[in-house]
Design a protein around this motif. Sequence first.
Motif, PDB file in Angstrom:
ATOM      1  N   VAL A   1      -9.324  14.763   0.835  1.00 15.55           N
ATOM      2  CA  VAL A   1      -8.704  14.028   2.010  1.00 15.55           C
ATOM      3  C   VAL A   1      -9.705  12.852   2.416  1.00 15.55           C
ATOM      4  N   VAL A   2     -11.142  12.997   2.261  1.00 20.45           N
ATOM      5  CA  VAL A   2     -11.816  11.986   2.244  1.00 20.45           C
ATOM      6  C   VAL A   2     -11.726  10.867   1.220  1.00 20.45           C
ATOM      7  N   ARG A   3     -11.334  11.197   0.002  1.00 19.25           N
ATOM      8  CA  ARG A   3     -10.919  10.128  -1.023  1.00 19.25           C
ATOM      9  C   ARG A   3      -9.719   9.559  -0.762  1.00 19.25           C
ATOM     10  N   GLN A   4      -8.681  10.091  -0.358  1.00 19.94           N
ATOM     11  CA  GLN A   4      -7.626   9.463   0.088  1.00 19.94           C
ATOM     12  C   GLN A   4      -8.007   8.564   1.176  1.00 19.94           C
ATOM     13  N   ALA A   5      -8.749   8.806   2.226  1.00 18.18           N
ATOM     14  CA  ALA A   5      -8.990   8.093   3.409  1.00 18.18           C
ATOM     15  C   ALA A   5      -9.769   6.695   2.852  1.00 18.18           C
ATOM     16  N   ILE A   6     -10.669   6.985   1.918  1.00 16.01           N
ATOM     17  CA  ILE A   6     -11.400   5.926   1.175  1.00 16.01           C
ATOM     18  C   ILE A   6     -10.405   5.114   0.571  1.00 16.01           C
ATOM     19  N   ASP A   7      -9.611   5.294  -0.268  1.00 19.34           N
ATOM     20  CA  ASP A   7      -8.417   4.739  -1.093  1.00 19.34           C
ATOM     21  C   ASP A   7      -7.692   3.934   0.046  1.00 19.34           C
ATOM     22  N   PHE A   8      -7.261   4.622   0.822  1.00 16.64           N
ATOM     23  CA  PHE A   8      -6.379   3.667   1.936  1.00 16.64           C
ATOM     24  C   PHE A   8      -7.272   2.557   2.378  1.00 16.64           C
ATOM     25  N   VAL A   9      -8.637   2.760   2.872  1.00 15.68           N
ATOM     26  CA  VAL A   9      -9.289   1.696   3.293  1.00 15.68           C
ATOM     27  C   VAL A   9      -9.612   0.620   2.224  1.00 15.68           C
ATOM     28  N   ARG A  10      -9.902   0.941   1.078  1.00 15.82           N
ATOM     29  CA  ARG A  10     -10.345   0.073   0.197  1.00 15.82           C
ATOM     30  C   ARG A  10      -9.183  -0.651  -0.530  1.00 15.82           C
ATOM     31  N   GLY A  11      -7.843  -0.117  -0.169  1.00 16.61           N
ATOM     32  CA  GLY A  11      -6.709  -0.630  -0.707  1.00 16.61           C
ATOM     33  C   GLY A  11      -6.325  -0.063  -2.106  1.00 16.61           C
ATOM     34  N   GLY A  12      -6.383   1.187  -2.344  1.00 18.05           N
ATOM     35  CA  GLY A  12      -6.270   1.803  -3.638  1.00 18.05           C
ATOM     36  C   GLY A  12      -4.708   1.550  -4.220  1.00 18.05           C
ATOM     37  N   ASP A  13      -4.270   2.410  -5.150  1.00 12.35           N
ATOM     38  CA  ASP A  13      -3.116   2.184  -5.796  1.00 12.35           C
ATOM     39  C   ASP A  13      -2.140   3.129  -4.964  1.00 12.35           C
ATOM     40  N   GLY A  14      -2.454   3.552  -4.042  1.00 12.24           N
ATOM     41  CA  GLY A  14      -1.512   4.701  -3.104  1.00 12.24           C
ATOM     42  C   GLY A  14      -0.403   3.718  -2.630  1.00 12.24           C
ATOM     43  N   ALA A  15       0.534   4.452  -2.164  1.00 11.96           N
ATOM     44  CA  ALA A  15       1.766   3.768  -1.410  1.00 11.96           C
ATOM     45  C   ALA A  15       1.419   3.413  -0.042  1.00 11.96           C
ATOM     46  N   CYS A  16       0.647   4.159   0.464  1.00 14.80           N
ATOM     47  CA  CYS A  16       0.114   3.878   1.874  1.00 14.80           C
ATOM     48  C   CYS A  16      -1.054   2.756   1.733  1.00 14.80           C
ATOM     49  N   ALA A  17      -1.667   2.615   0.822  1.00 15.09           N
ATOM     50  CA  ALA A  17      -2.766   1.599   0.625  1.00 15.09           C
ATOM     51  C   ALA A  17      -2.265   0.098   0.595  1.00 15.09           C
ATOM     52  N   ASP A  18      -0.764   0.113  -0.038  1.00 16.14           N
ATOM     53  CA  ASP A  18      -0.342  -1.247  -0.166  1.00 16.14           C
ATOM     54  C   ASP A  18      -0.502  -2.235   0.965  1.00 16.14           C
ATOM     55  N   GLY A  19       0.053  -1.533   2.317  1.00 13.78           N
ATOM     56  CA  GLY A  19       0.038  -2.304   3.311  1.00 13.78           C
ATOM     57  C   GLY A  19      -1.507  -2.934   3.705  1.00 13.78           C
ATOM     58  N   ALA A  20      -2.239  -1.818   3.604  1.00 18.93           N
ATOM     59  CA  ALA A  20      -3.584  -1.875   3.988  1.00 18.93           C
ATOM     60  C   ALA A  20      -4.201  -3.186   3.140  1.00 18.93           C
ATOM     61  N   ALA A  21      -3.766  -2.829   1.817  1.00 14.05           N
ATOM     62  CA  ALA A  21      -4.629  -4.185   0.975  1.00 14.05           C
ATOM     63  C   ALA A  21      -4.005  -5.245   1.169  1.00 14.05           C
ATOM     64  N   GLN A  22      -2.784  -5.282   1.698  1.00 18.63           N
ATOM     65  CA  GLN A  22      -2.399  -6.917   1.716  1.00 18.63           C
ATOM     66  C   GLN A  22      -2.836  -7.456   3.196  1.00 18.63           C
ATOM     67  N   ILE A  23      -3.027  -6.542   4.047  1.00 19.07           N
ATOM     68  CA  ILE A  23      -3.751  -7.035   5.313  1.00 19.07           C
ATOM     69  C   ILE A  23      -5.339  -7.515   4.878  1.00 19.07           C
ATOM     70  N   TRP A  24      -6.041  -6.496   4.071  1.00 23.19           N
ATOM     71  CA  TRP A  24      -7.206  -6.887   3.627  1.00 23.19           C
ATOM     72  C   TRP A  24      -7.313  -8.161   3.116  1.00 23.19           C
ATOM     73  N   ARG A  25      -6.507  -8.402   1.950  1.00 28.47           N
ATOM     74  CA  ARG A  25      -6.491  -9.705   1.322  1.00 28.47           C
ATOM     75  C   ARG A  25      -6.232 -10.856   2.029  1.00 28.47           C
ATOM     76  N   SER A  26      -5.348 -10.658   2.892  1.00 31.94           N
ATOM     77  CA  SER A  26      -4.816 -11.980   3.705  1.00 31.94           C
ATOM     78  C   SER A  26      -5.980 -12.292   4.808  1.00 31.94           C
ATOM     79  N   SER A  27      -6.626 -11.238   5.234  1.00 29.92           N
ATOM     80  CA  SER A  27      -7.866 -11.335   6.336  1.00 29.92           C
ATOM     81  C   SER A  27      -8.806 -12.104   5.729  1.00 29.92           C
ATOM     82  N   SER A  28      -9.062 -12.066   4.389  1.00 33.92           N
ATOM     83  CA  SER A  28     -10.295 -12.440   3.547  1.00 33.92           C
ATOM     84  C   SER A  28     -10.016 -14.024   3.346  1.00 33.92           C
ATOM     85  N   SER A  29      -8.719 -14.358   3.457  1.00 36.11           N
ATOM     86  CA  SER A  29      -8.390 -15.877   3.373  1.00 36.11           C
ATOM     87  C   SER A  29      -8.642 -16.438   4.746  1.00 36.11           C
ATOM     88  N   CYS A  30      -8.878 -15.674   5.815  1.00 31.80           N
ATOM     89  CA  CYS A  30      -8.967 -16.425   7.205  1.00 31.80           C
ATOM     90  C   CYS A  30     -10.581 -16.321   7.664  1.00 31.80           C
TER      91      CYS A  30
END
Length: 143
Positions: free
Chosen positions: A99-128
């Motif tokens: 569960v902790v690994r999944q949470a870390i994957d989600f926060v870091r924007g890993g390959d999981g389906a749930c992490a795709d949305g978080a990764a897009q937000i993370w990448r777009s916020s890094s440009s701002c």
Amino acid sequence: MGKRVWQRLWKTWTIDKPAALGDWLWQILVVELAALLDRLTLRKLIALIPVAIVIGAYWHRIPLPPELMLVGDVLAYIDIFSMIFLIGFFTRVATVVAVVRQAIDFVRGGDGACADGAAQIWRSSSSCQGQSAPQAAHACQDG
């Protein structure tokens, strides 16, 4: 001739038979007991605890709940009980780690389906860069 028979019987029943009895008692009470104590293990000793509890309870006429007998069984097979306990513990730890690994994957924007949305937000916020967090989130979501 009758005197020799009585002397032989006297010797047999006063010397030989008591000596044989002494040898037999020595064999049973000393040699066999020492061998038994050498073979005695902690598990065998702990297995005798319920027997002692039952004897003491019946001697004093105390009613016993069956749980006391199970305590003796758990103590007698403590190694098996501890292995079952450790397997259950490690299973729960493995679940928490997953569960902790999944949470870390989600926060870091890993390959999981749930992490795709978080990764897009993370990448777009890094440009701002240079904006406060609410402003960056609002600006980056718009454009």
